[in-house]
Write a protein that holds these residues in place. Structure first.
Motif, short mmCIF file in Angstrom:
data_model
loop_
_atom_site.label_atom_id
_atom_site.label_comp_id
_atom_site.label_asym_id
_atom_site.label_seq_id
_atom_site.Cartn_x
_atom_site.Cartn_y
_atom_site.Cartn_z
N LEU A 4 115.65 35.43 34.17
CA LEU A 4 114.23 35.41 34.53
C LEU A 4 114.00 34.62 35.82
O LEU A 4 114.32 33.44 35.90
CB LEU A 4 113.40 34.79 33.40
CG LEU A 4 111.90 34.63 33.68
CD1 LEU A 4 111.26 35.97 34.03
CD2 LEU A 4 111.21 33.99 32.49
N GLN A 6 111.12 33.51 38.52
CA GLN A 6 109.68 33.39 38.74
C GLN A 6 109.44 32.71 40.08
O GLN A 6 110.17 31.80 40.45
CB GLN A 6 109.03 32.60 37.61
CG GLN A 6 109.28 33.24 36.26
CD GLN A 6 108.30 32.76 35.23
OE1 GLN A 6 107.12 33.16 35.21
NE2 GLN A 6 108.79 31.90 34.37
N PRO A 12 101.90 36.17 47.55
CA PRO A 12 102.68 36.99 46.60
C PRO A 12 103.15 38.32 47.19
O PRO A 12 104.26 38.77 46.88
CB PRO A 12 101.70 37.22 45.44
CG PRO A 12 100.37 36.79 45.91
CD PRO A 12 100.56 35.82 47.02
N ARG A 19 111.23 43.86 44.55
CA ARG A 19 111.21 44.99 43.62
C ARG A 19 112.05 46.15 44.14
O ARG A 19 112.22 47.15 43.46
CB ARG A 19 109.76 45.46 43.42
CG ARG A 19 108.85 44.35 43.03
CD ARG A 19 107.59 44.75 42.30
NE ARG A 19 106.83 43.54 41.98
CZ ARG A 19 107.30 42.60 41.17
NH1 ARG A 19 108.49 42.74 40.62
NH2 ARG A 19 106.61 41.50 40.91
N ASP A 33 114.59 39.83 35.31
CA ASP A 33 113.13 39.98 35.27
C ASP A 33 112.54 39.14 36.39
O ASP A 33 112.99 38.01 36.61
CB ASP A 33 112.58 39.47 33.93
CG ASP A 33 112.46 40.60 32.90
OD1 ASP A 33 112.10 41.72 33.31
OD2 ASP A 33 112.77 40.35 31.74
N ILE A 34 111.57 39.72 37.10
CA ILE A 34 110.98 39.00 38.23
C ILE A 34 109.48 38.91 38.03
O ILE A 34 108.83 39.91 37.72
CB ILE A 34 111.29 39.74 39.55
CG1 ILE A 34 112.81 39.76 39.77
CG2 ILE A 34 110.61 39.07 40.73
CD1 ILE A 34 113.28 40.76 40.80
N ALA A 35 108.95 37.71 38.18
CA ALA A 35 107.49 37.53 38.08
C ALA A 35 107.04 36.71 39.28
O ALA A 35 107.60 35.65 39.57
CB ALA A 35 107.13 36.80 36.80
N VAL A 36 106.05 37.22 40.04
CA VAL A 36 105.52 36.51 41.20
C VAL A 36 104.09 36.08 40.87
O VAL A 36 103.29 36.89 40.39
CB VAL A 36 105.54 37.42 42.45
CG1 VAL A 36 104.97 36.68 43.65
CG2 VAL A 36 106.97 37.87 42.74
N HIS A 37 103.81 34.79 41.11
CA HIS A 37 102.51 34.23 40.75
C HIS A 37 101.80 33.68 41.98
O HIS A 37 102.45 33.06 42.84
CB HIS A 37 102.68 33.08 39.75
CG HIS A 37 103.51 33.43 38.55
ND1 HIS A 37 103.03 34.12 37.47
CD2 HIS A 37 104.82 33.19 38.29
CE1 HIS A 37 103.99 34.27 36.57
NE2 HIS A 37 105.10 33.73 37.04
N VAL A 75 104.15 28.36 33.94
CA VAL A 75 105.18 29.40 34.13
C VAL A 75 106.60 28.91 33.90
O VAL A 75 107.50 29.73 33.67
CB VAL A 75 105.09 30.05 35.53
CG1 VAL A 75 103.68 30.51 35.82
CG2 VAL A 75 105.63 29.14 36.61
#
Ligand SMILES: Nc1nc2cc(Br)ccc2s1
Length: 241
Positions: A4, A6, A12, A19, A33-37, A75
């Motif tokens: 993961l 983040q 962002p 991606r 898994d990639i999450a940008v905040h 996060v």
């Protein structure tokens, strides 16, 4: 289980390339898994302020601590390494990439302006490892480009992401030396020929030649790497090169 990643940033959209391509496929295959905040989601004023003037004076602005603490509390899984790109950081290395790839995930804090209030890193160290790192001796406008670089270096080391494991194992810097020159067809091209040893089929001679090319290139371009080699990494003959 997937690795993961983040990223907390005020830009962002700058992280959209995460991606694409290699990362895209790895993400589709559930390897990462990639999450940008957006940091501004954790501001509480109508102007969504993230920066303020530096104590002690001086040019530029400093990122305020409170929005960062709120973002990270939400996060960052407990114990997860927080990576803070900064020109004042330790040099990011392949060894760090390998170490981080063995962990469950990473949280990246992208600074802008003159950086983030130092108390954020100090406070964050209470909940897990914090790595303040730089990707080179030049100053960027923000940490986002550094995050793209580090994410690529780490994710390509995750099991299953790069098809050919060998190409990962035999990375440049893997044996502490720079990779030598590479060639492919045609053997003779615009008056430039491939070194004949590579067409000889003599695999011992090819290995020797490649090692010598690595040593010569490292001595010419990165003498600092030679100083860092462990005892016995070079034979007496190689030291003479
Ligand atoms: N080499 C680097 N320059 C910068 C600038 C800012 Br602003 C934030 C992070 C980094 S890492």
């Amino acid at each position: 289980s997937s690795f993961l990643i983040q990223v907390v940033t005020i830009f962002p959209e700058y992280l959209a390339p995460l991606r694409q391509s290699l990362l895209g496929k790895a993400a589709e295959r559930g390897l990462v898994d990639i999450a940008v905040h957006d940091l501004r989601a954790w501001t509480d004023d109508v102007h969504r302020t993230v920066d303020d003037a530096p104590y002690g004076g001086g040019p530029g602005m400093v990122m305020r601590p409170e929005p960062w603490a709120r973002a990270l509390e939400e996060v960052r899984p407990p114990g997860t390494r927080l990576v803070v790109p900064t020109p004042a950081g330790r040099p990011f290395t392949q060894a760090m990439a390998a170490e981080w790839a063995a962990e469950p995930g990473l949280v990246f804090a992208c600074g802008r302006y003159e950086g983030i209030d130092q108390r954020v890193a100090d406070w964050a160290a209470e909940a897990g490892p914090v790595s303040e790192v730089s990707i080179g001796d030049y100053v960027l406008a923000g940490g986002e480009s550094a995050v793209l670089v580090m994410v690529e270096a780490v994710t390509r080391l995750l099991p299953g992401v790069v098809g050919n494991r060998e190409s990962v194992e035999f990375d440049s810097h893997a044996d502490g030396l720079l990779e030598g020159p590479s060639y492919t067809r045609p053997a003779s091209w615009r008056g430039h020929d491939v070194p004949p040893v590579l067409l000889s089929g003599d695999h011992a001679a090819i290995a020797r030649w490649r090692r010598e090319q690595s040593l010569r290139r490292t001595a010419a371009r990165r003498p600092d790497l030679l100083l860092r080699l462990p005892e016995g990494a070079l034979t007496e003959a190689e030291r003479q090169l």
